[in-house]
Design a protein around this motif. Sequence first.
Motif, PDB file in Angstrom:
ATOM      1  N   VAL A  55     -30.144  -2.464  39.311  1.00 42.75           N
ATOM      2  CA  VAL A  55     -31.154  -3.072  40.165  1.00 42.75           C
ATOM      3  C   VAL A  55     -32.199  -2.034  40.548  1.00 42.75           C
ATOM      4  CG1 VAL A  55     -29.580  -4.806  41.090  1.00 42.75           C
ATOM      5  CG2 VAL A  55     -29.830  -2.627  42.284  1.00 42.75           C
ATOM      6  N   ALA A  56     -33.403  -2.508  40.791  1.00 47.04           N
ATOM      7  CA  ALA A  56     -34.491  -1.666  41.265  1.00 47.04           C
ATOM      8  C   ALA A  56     -34.714  -1.935  42.748  1.00 47.04           C
ATOM      9  CB  ALA A  56     -35.763  -1.951  40.478  1.00 47.04           C
ATOM     10  N   LEU A  57     -35.471  -1.083  43.380  1.00 52.62           N
ATOM     11  CA  LEU A  57     -35.828  -1.289  44.771  1.00 52.62           C
ATOM     12  C   LEU A  57     -36.477  -2.662  44.931  1.00 52.62           C
ATOM     13  CD1 LEU A  57     -36.341  -0.196  47.684  1.00 52.62           C
ATOM     14  CD2 LEU A  57     -38.542   0.657  46.828  1.00 52.62           C
ATOM     15  N   ASP A  58     -36.002  -3.443  45.895  1.00 52.78           N
ATOM     16  CA  ASP A  58     -36.553  -4.751  46.251  1.00 52.78           C
ATOM     17  C   ASP A  58     -36.129  -5.874  45.313  1.00 52.78           C
ATOM     18  OD1 ASP A  58     -37.976  -5.912  48.371  1.00 52.78           O
ATOM     19  OD2 ASP A  58     -39.697  -6.295  47.081  1.00 52.78           O
ATOM     20  N   ASP A  59     -35.232  -5.601  44.363  1.00 53.45           N
ATOM     21  CA  ASP A  59     -34.701  -6.687  43.535  1.00 53.45           C
ATOM     22  C   ASP A  59     -33.871  -7.631  44.396  1.00 53.45           C
ATOM     23  OD1 ASP A  59     -35.862  -5.828  41.244  1.00 53.45           O
ATOM     24  OD2 ASP A  59     -34.015  -5.235  40.217  1.00 53.45           O
ATOM     25  N   LEU A  60     -33.864  -8.916  44.015  1.00 54.87           N
ATOM     26  CA  LEU A  60     -33.117  -9.928  44.758  1.00 54.87           C
ATOM     27  C   LEU A  60     -31.619  -9.794  44.476  1.00 54.87           C
ATOM     28  CD1 LEU A  60     -33.296 -12.410  46.619  1.00 54.87           C
ATOM     29  CD2 LEU A  60     -33.526 -13.823  44.562  1.00 54.87           C
ATOM     30  N   LEU A  61     -30.825  -9.637  45.537  1.00 57.29           N
ATOM     31  CA  LEU A  61     -29.377  -9.504  45.406  1.00 57.29           C
ATOM     32  C   LEU A  61     -28.663 -10.830  45.677  1.00 57.29           C
ATOM     33  CD1 LEU A  61     -28.784  -6.115  47.297  1.00 57.29           C
ATOM     34  CD2 LEU A  61     -29.104  -6.464  44.842  1.00 57.29           C
ATOM     35  N   ALA A  62     -29.127 -11.535  46.695  1.00 57.19           N
ATOM     36  CA  ALA A  62     -28.470 -12.787  47.069  1.00 57.19           C
ATOM     37  C   ALA A  62     -29.469 -13.715  47.740  1.00 57.19           C
ATOM     38  CB  ALA A  62     -27.290 -12.526  48.007  1.00 57.19           C
ATOM     39  N   GLN A  63     -29.307 -15.001  47.475  1.00 57.35           N
ATOM     40  CA  GLN A  63     -30.131 -16.035  48.095  1.00 57.35           C
ATOM     41  C   GLN A  63     -29.310 -16.716  49.178  1.00 57.35           C
ATOM     42  OE1 GLN A  63     -33.414 -16.865  47.051  1.00 57.35           O
ATOM     43  NE2 GLN A  63     -33.531 -18.162  48.883  1.00 57.35           N
TER      44      GLN A  63
END
Length: 583
Positions: A571-579
């Motif tokens: 993952v990169a900075l600010d990638d979506l992990l959970a909705q």
Amino acid sequence: MKKVLIANRGEIAVRIAHTCAEAGISSVAIFADPDAEALHVRVADEAYSLEGDAVPDTYLNVDKILAIAKRSGADAIHPGYGFLAERAEVAQAVIDAGLTWIGPNPETIELLGDKVAARKIAQKVGAPLVKGSDGNVSDSREARAIAEELGFPIAIKAAYGGGGRGMRVVHKLADVEEAFESAVRESQAAFGRSECYLEQFLERPRHVEAQVIADSHGNVFVLGTRDCSLQRRNQKLIEEAPAPFLTDEQKSLIVNSARDICREAGYIGVGTVEYLLGASGTISFLEVNTRIQVEHTVTEEVTGIDMVLAQLQIADGQPVPLAGDVEPTGHAFEFRINAEDVGRGFLPATGTVDVFDPPTGPGIRVDTGVHTDSVISGRYDSMLAKVIISGISRKHAIRRARRALKELRIRGITTVLPFHRAVLEEEAFTSDEGLGVYTTWIENEFAARIEGDPAFRQAVPSQERVRMMIEVDGKNAKLGVPAAFMRALVSGGGGAGLEALQGTAQEETANPDELRSPMAGSVLKVLVSDGEEVEQGDPIVVLEAMKTETPVPAHRAGTIESLKVAVGDKVALDDLLAQFATE
């Protein structure tokens, strides 16, 4: 010894190459693909590619390193610190290949690298020591039982670890099992060994250590003490020599027991014996580091002894040119300049160093492995440079440090510089009456100030990207570039686009239903499932970057509608992990 292969990277590889040059010894650098333009490659006399980018295939690949040593004609290998430095089987492989290993012999590394065995040596020579488990702990259930017997707080420690990795401090029984499993995972990832043990943890402890130097002629000397109490996540940020505000009795106990431990272990080389000094004055042996330390520089500044040169001489069979222990003169600090975002809880940062402009003047030394345009990834340790300040007294060195850190300019990547500048104004650190900081002082006392002070918020370049189809040699290819870069091109290289590219654009309003990554890294563990209800602060995933585990907590209470990552994902900075489900 004619030619030394440096089995490392970054500032320590540069440091070793410099000393080799001054000693009339040729140096050989090795590099992974991302380090092809690195500073250590430039300063060495020769450089050879490790042909790969993953750490296990490059800096940890012993077969490749030995092959390069043979190809280059090197007759010795210096491991620096980290990577292969404290692996006995590597030292033995180097010796079996007919090369000189610049470090302690394999038997000593194995003996002292096992912290349980090192504790037994400390007990034998009468070194101060707190209670702990009788050997390594088999699993989390046993850890819980032992912790209950020892009482709290307790420390869970990697038996073959170092640098604070694989260590967890636990204050209540309910947290023991998860902390133990986390320590085991981090130890395995960092050192290739998963064994852990438990011991009592001293409240509000200082971290004090003794620098030892020993040769093959039976000489064992101590070059004074250091204090390394300013840490975050059990990893040091600021070190100084000599350790301030020790009583004569405390200093004598540390110096003498450090010498006795190393003599009993048959130590040959440069090494460090570490201790905890509790708020009550209790001293407890911690571990022996069988390598040169990151903070060796402050000892060099107050003793005038080149520690790397001493390593070369000892490995070459020469006696240490000293008549006895060395008393330090003056005072020195080392400030680790790490690529970490203080305002985000010291999370690792990645990016490109657009500007690296070090300070100058008397009493200022900068050891670094980066330069302007260096690219910092999450593959390696976060340290960019070390700023070492020396003065005639602690007070004088503090004044000089304020000036030097004010002059230091690093652009393009977030660093811990705001923290260092702030600490130099803190009474707990600068008082003439005593040292008020301790190993968890940042988490316990300074973190609240970080959260409320805008000085610690550093601009982070936008991660938004624009993708387009282009034609290359008659073939279609997809090109991805930062959106801010594209806006800068469209606007002629100026205006809002360029400002965003430089990380000065306003942050977009966060979506309360989205949990985004606070850092770049790999997903090590997913702790929840779709549809699960969580409270604010509950850990959702565990990320790993720069050899450190970082739990990511829920930003609010609610229901996990869908997880967007799985174990092993990058993952990169600010990638979506959970909705989260919309409330």
